[in-house]
Design a protein around this motif. Structure first.
Motif, PDB file in Angstrom:
ATOM      1  N   HIS A 142     -24.536 103.922 133.419  1.00 16.19           N
ATOM      2  CA  HIS A 142     -23.378 104.577 133.029  1.00 16.19           C
ATOM      3  C   HIS A 142     -23.064 106.003 133.422  1.00 16.19           C
ATOM      4  CE1 HIS A 142     -19.122 104.845 131.227  1.00 16.19           C
ATOM      5  NE2 HIS A 142     -19.453 105.898 130.385  1.00 16.19           N
ATOM      6  N   GLU A 174     -22.983 106.687 137.038  1.00 15.24           N
ATOM      7  CA  GLU A 174     -21.771 106.354 137.646  1.00 15.24           C
ATOM      8  C   GLU A 174     -20.679 107.730 137.204  1.00 15.24           C
ATOM      9  OE1 GLU A 174     -21.033 102.558 136.094  1.00 15.24           O
ATOM     10  OE2 GLU A 174     -22.158 101.454 137.754  1.00 15.24           O
ATOM     11  N   THR A 175     -20.608 107.866 136.023  1.00 15.66           N
ATOM     12  CA  THR A 175     -19.743 109.019 135.447  1.00 15.66           C
ATOM     13  C   THR A 175     -20.128 110.361 136.206  1.00 15.66           C
ATOM     14  OG1 THR A 175     -19.767 108.005 133.390  1.00 15.66           O
ATOM     15  CG2 THR A 175     -19.058 110.176 133.558  1.00 15.66           C
ATOM     16  N   SER A 224     -19.169 110.106 139.797  1.00 12.52           N
ATOM     17  CA  SER A 224     -17.472 109.824 139.738  1.00 12.52           C
ATOM     18  C   SER A 224     -16.711 111.291 139.831  1.00 12.52           C
ATOM     19  CB  SER A 224     -16.875 109.023 138.695  1.00 12.52           C
ATOM     20  OG  SER A 224     -15.653 109.223 138.498  1.00 12.52           O
ATOM     21  N   SER A 258     -27.315 110.331 144.521  1.00 14.19           N
ATOM     22  CA  SER A 258     -27.699 108.877 143.977  1.00 14.19           C
ATOM     23  C   SER A 258     -29.467 108.970 144.193  1.00 14.19           C
ATOM     24  CB  SER A 258     -27.167 108.137 145.108  1.00 14.19           C
ATOM     25  OG  SER A 258     -25.750 108.161 144.938  1.00 14.19           O
TER      26      SER A 258
END
Length: 138
Positions: A14, A17-18, A21, A104
């Motif tokens: 999470h 991903e945050t 984003s 990533s």
């Protein structure tokens, strides 16, 4: 794998991903702001673009003179040229997903996922290689 370990892994996913984003959102917003700034600067330096169709056509016609290299863009930005500022914004837009891939790689290292780290490193290498080899010929 224990429930506590799974929960920690889910938090890591999470968090990654945050971060990605926010990175993508920031990159797009920043590039849009730079493009708008460059457009405004162009119209300030060349107010005839507002009322003169021939002047505006010189700017928008294929083959119009624009910086052809990254160093040319940065040189133009240093001279506060609107077209160069717009191109810098477009370069930021193109760089945003590349930075996302680089982040990533770090995320997969953080998650200790060797396979995805390797795959993402290959993708990043191919992206960077495409920029080096994809130089347009004039």
């Amino acid at each position: 794998m224990s429930a506590e370990s799974q929960c920690l892994d889910m938090r890591k996913v999470h968090l990654v991903e945050t971060v990605i984003s926010h990175l993508l959102r920031f990159g797009v917003i920043l590039s849009l702001a730079v493009v708008i700034c460059g457009t405004v600067v162009s119209f300030i330096h060349h107010p005839e673009y507002l009322w003169s169709s021939p002047a505006l056509q010189r700017l928008t016609t294929p083959g119009a003179v624009f910086p052809q290299t990254v160093s040319g863009v940065w040189h133009g930005v240093g001279k506060f040229e609107g077209q160069s500022i717009v191109l810098a914004g477009l370069l930021l837009l193109v760089a945003t997903p590349v930075v996302r891939v680089a982040v990533s790689v770090l995320a997969f290292v953080y998650q200790k996922d060797r396979i995805f780290t390797l795959i993402t490193l290959v993708v990043l290498g191919l992206l960077l290689l495409s920029f080096v080899l994809g130089k347009a010929e004039g």
